[in-house]
Design a protein around this motif. Sequence first.
Motif, short mmCIF file in Angstrom:
data_model
loop_
_atom_site.label_atom_id
_atom_site.label_comp_id
_atom_site.label_asym_id
_atom_site.label_seq_id
_atom_site.Cartn_x
_atom_site.Cartn_y
_atom_site.Cartn_z
N VAL A 269 2.28 0.21 6.18
CA VAL A 269 1.16 0.10 7.11
C VAL A 269 0.23 -1.03 6.67
O VAL A 269 -0.20 -1.85 7.50
CB VAL A 269 0.40 1.44 7.20
CG1 VAL A 269 -0.91 1.29 7.95
CG2 VAL A 269 1.27 2.51 7.83
N VAL A 270 -0.06 -1.11 5.37
CA VAL A 270 -0.95 -2.17 4.87
C VAL A 270 -0.36 -3.55 5.12
O VAL A 270 -1.04 -4.45 5.62
CB VAL A 270 -1.24 -1.96 3.36
CG1 VAL A 270 -1.90 -3.18 2.75
CG2 VAL A 270 -2.10 -0.73 3.14
N ALA B 185 1.91 -4.43 7.34
CA ALA B 185 1.97 -4.71 8.78
C ALA B 185 0.60 -5.10 9.33
O ALA B 185 0.49 -6.06 10.10
CB ALA B 185 2.52 -3.50 9.52
N VAL B 186 -0.44 -4.39 8.94
CA VAL B 186 -1.78 -4.68 9.44
C VAL B 186 -2.27 -6.04 8.93
O VAL B 186 -2.78 -6.85 9.70
CB VAL B 186 -2.77 -3.55 9.05
CG1 VAL B 186 -4.21 -3.96 9.29
CG2 VAL B 186 -2.45 -2.28 9.80
N THR C 128 9.38 -4.67 6.22
CA THR C 128 8.68 -5.31 7.34
C THR C 128 9.07 -6.77 7.52
O THR C 128 8.52 -7.44 8.39
CB THR C 128 7.16 -5.24 7.13
OG1 THR C 128 6.83 -5.91 5.91
CG2 THR C 128 6.66 -3.82 7.12
N PHE D 71 -0.38 -8.83 10.60
CA PHE D 71 -0.80 -8.96 11.99
C PHE D 71 -2.07 -9.80 12.09
O PHE D 71 -2.14 -10.73 12.90
CB PHE D 71 -1.03 -7.58 12.60
CG PHE D 71 -1.62 -7.61 13.98
CD1 PHE D 71 -0.85 -7.96 15.07
CD2 PHE D 71 -2.95 -7.30 14.18
CE1 PHE D 71 -1.39 -8.00 16.34
CE2 PHE D 71 -3.51 -7.33 15.44
CZ PHE D 71 -2.72 -7.68 16.54
N PHE D 72 -3.06 -9.49 11.26
CA PHE D 72 -4.31 -10.24 11.32
C PHE D 72 -4.17 -11.65 10.79
O PHE D 72 -4.81 -12.56 11.30
CB PHE D 72 -5.43 -9.49 10.58
CG PHE D 72 -5.95 -8.31 11.36
CD1 PHE D 72 -6.63 -8.51 12.55
CD2 PHE D 72 -5.77 -7.03 10.91
CE1 PHE D 72 -7.11 -7.44 13.28
CE2 PHE D 72 -6.24 -5.95 11.63
CZ PHE D 72 -6.92 -6.15 12.83
#
Length: 82
Positions: A68-69, A71-72, A21, A75-76
């Motif tokens: 996924v973890v 990226a999330v 990522t 993002f936040f």
Amino acid sequence: MGLIWSLIVGAIIGAIAGAITNRGAAMGWIANIAAGLIGAWIGQGLLGTWGPSLAGMAIIPSIIGAIVVVAVVSFFLSRSTR
């Protein structure tokens, strides 16, 4: 010894997810371990335990979950620093 092995594999999975990522440089080794272990838990919960396994973690679903973890979370965190 099993706990140490799980932490090592979690760190490797988290580092791989960070590299995929492009967020690996911003993460420390504790964040890599957390992303790897949480990602393994989420990935195996959603995708099952198929593929090769190491330290009780299915590698491919764990890497997908860790991606996924990472990226999330990134993002936040990037939204809150703007």
